[in-house]
Design an enzyme around this catalytic site. Structure first.
Site, mmCIF file in Angstrom:
data_model
loop_
_atom_site.group_PDB
_atom_site.id
_atom_site.type_symbol
_atom_site.label_atom_id
_atom_site.label_comp_id
_atom_site.label_asym_id
_atom_site.label_seq_id
_atom_site.Cartn_x
_atom_site.Cartn_y
_atom_site.Cartn_z
ATOM 1 N N HIS A 10 51.112 53.617 -107.600
ATOM 2 C CA HIS A 10 51.278 53.936 -106.180
ATOM 3 C C HIS A 10 52.384 54.975 -106.005
ATOM 4 O O HIS A 10 52.212 55.982 -105.342
ATOM 5 C CB HIS A 10 51.615 52.669 -105.397
ATOM 6 C CG HIS A 10 51.912 52.916 -103.955
ATOM 7 N ND1 HIS A 10 50.941 53.289 -103.048
ATOM 8 C CD2 HIS A 10 53.069 52.850 -103.265
ATOM 9 C CE1 HIS A 10 51.495 53.448 -101.853
ATOM 10 N NE2 HIS A 10 52.776 53.190 -101.966
ATOM 11 N N ARG B 41 42.812 55.528 -107.171
ATOM 12 C CA ARG B 41 44.152 55.941 -107.564
ATOM 13 C C ARG B 41 44.316 55.685 -109.060
ATOM 14 O O ARG B 41 44.484 54.555 -109.508
ATOM 15 C CB ARG B 41 45.197 55.130 -106.771
ATOM 16 C CG ARG B 41 46.605 55.687 -106.840
ATOM 17 C CD ARG B 41 47.596 54.695 -106.269
ATOM 18 N NE ARG B 41 47.830 53.594 -107.198
ATOM 19 C CZ ARG B 41 48.018 52.328 -106.842
ATOM 20 N NH1 ARG B 41 47.962 51.963 -105.587
ATOM 21 N NH2 ARG B 41 48.244 51.405 -107.765
ATOM 22 N N TYR C 74 48.773 44.302 -111.892
ATOM 23 C CA TYR C 74 47.797 43.764 -110.949
ATOM 24 C C TYR C 74 46.409 44.386 -111.083
ATOM 25 O O TYR C 74 45.500 44.028 -110.331
ATOM 26 C CB TYR C 74 48.298 43.953 -109.506
ATOM 27 C CG TYR C 74 48.614 45.391 -109.127
ATOM 28 C CD1 TYR C 74 47.618 46.282 -108.743
ATOM 29 C CD2 TYR C 74 49.932 45.851 -109.152
ATOM 30 C CE1 TYR C 74 47.915 47.588 -108.398
ATOM 31 C CE2 TYR C 74 50.240 47.161 -108.813
ATOM 32 C CZ TYR C 74 49.231 48.019 -108.424
ATOM 33 O OH TYR C 74 49.527 49.325 -108.082
#
Length: 391
Positions: free
Chosen positions: A289, A285, A298
């Site tokens: 998100h 990805r 993160y």
């Protein structure tokens, strides 16, 4: 770096025979892990080189190869425009597919017209392959409808926000297909995070027991929001299928040719009555998100940079150029077409009418219902009361 607290409390061993034995034990342990390493199906390398695979091969014409490239380019352009529209306040939310174009276009183009698709909320490329107008995808995210297309017109179900539940819908539908004696297949899309949901495990169980003609297509983009895959599972994801009694295969999710070949094979297997297959498209990805997420909190930049070198669109372009299958005029045409698509998306979204507030009472029941009729009348009277007050 994690510190082993138990090791820290133990006295240090002296070097020598015991140290050598420890090294040998470590070597044996490393060797024992080798057979469990994932086997990745790949037909087009990140450098744009064609390779072969003993179990999956595909022979495409130049037009078909250019078509796959076009699909990915236009899907990425639409996705980028939707992200921009959300940032400008035109959409409430958007889930980008950036980096996952090959997995979606490859699998989407493997489908027959009579196959049925159960997506999540990120399958914009599959929707494109099924002939769903991109602007229809945006109505839900703008808040003007609950899904802007008729699922039966394209055999493409409405987007499912609840994580993993669509795999149950797909399994039930596939069981019905089998009972009807049809030779079509069903495909369910979900992510690595959804694979941890109980719904997915139940789907695997029922599909295996009833030999349902369904393909479970998992786009493992390695991050379930901020949770990495190594914190979700102890074995490669595709190996989970073994415990349920059907095959699993891991494919390079950034290789559109491999995704097409593997998905086509799995669908044909389902149509032959051989039951379900789990396809794990190993991808990444590239973006957030959703537009509410900040992956920089993160995820390391180096990780993304490494995957940028595996870009699914770039590798197809490199292959087309190396093989002389597309010229400069073709790529210029793609650029112009993608810009025209972006412009159309912007114009349509900004001109979407507000929904009819009475529409919430439609299609609740197939043949109408007395209670719904009563509630419709009450709501209509409530709305009318505001007009009367304004007189």
């Amino acid at each position: 770096m994690t510190v082993d607290s138990t090791a820290a409390r133990k006295p240090r061993r002296s070097s020598g025979a015991s140290g050598a034995a420890a090294k040998r034990a470590g070597a044996k342990k490393a060797t024992a892990k080798a057979p469990d390493e994932p086997q990745l199906v790949q037909l087009l390398t990140p450098e744009g080189e064609r390779v072969t695979h003993p179990d999956y091969e595909i022979d495409l014409s130049a037009d078909e190869l250019r078509g796959l490239y076009r699909d990915m380019v236009l899907t990425r352009r639409f996705d980028a425009e939707a992200t921009s529209l959300q940032r400008q306040g035109e959409l409430g939310l958007w889930a980008s597919l950036l980096g996952q174009e090959a997995a979606q276009i490859g699998s989407g183009r493997a489908l027959r017209d009579d196959d049925y698709v159960f997506p999540t909320y990120r399958e914009h490329g599959v929707a494109w392959c099924r002939g769903v107008d991109p602007t229809n995808l945006l109505g839900m995210f703008r808040g003007v409808n609950h899904g802007g297309w008729d699922p039966n017109s394209n055999n493409f179900h409405l987007y499912t926000i609840v994580i993993g539940s669509q795999t149950l819908h797909a399994t039930g539908y596939a069981m019905g297909v089998a009972k009807d004696g049809a030779d079509s297949a069903v495909i369910a899309y979900f992510g690595d995070g959804a694979s941890s949901q109980g719904d997915v495990a139940e789907s695997f169980t029922f599909s295996a027991v009833y030999n349902a003609p369904v393909v479970f297509f998992c786009q493992n983009n390695q991050w379930a929001i901020s949770e990495p895959t190594e914190k979700q599972m102890r074995v490669p994801l595709y190996q989970r299928a073994q415990g349920f009694g059907f095959p699993g295969v891991r494919v390079d999710g950034n290789d559109v040719l491999a995704c097409l070949a593997v998905t086509r094979s799995a669908l044909e297997r389902a149509r032959r009555g051989e039951g379900p297959t789990l396809v794990e498209a190993f991808t990444y990805r590239m973006g957030a998100h959703t537009t509410t997420d900040d992956p920089t909190r993160y995820r390391a930049d180096e990780e993304r940079e490494a995957w940028e070198a595996k870009d699914p669109i770039l590798r197809v372009r490199t292959y087309l150029e190396k093989e002389g299958l597309a010229d400069a005029a073709f790529f210029e045409e793609m650029e112009a077409e993608s810009e025209a698509l972006g412009k159309r998306v912007r114009e349509v979204v900004r001109s979407m009418p507000d929904p009819d507030t009475m529409a919430i009472f439609e299609n609740v029941y197939a043949d109408g219902h007395a209670l719904v009729d009563e509630e419709r009348a009450q709501f209509a009277a409530y709305r009318a009361s505001f007009a009367e007050e304004g007189k």
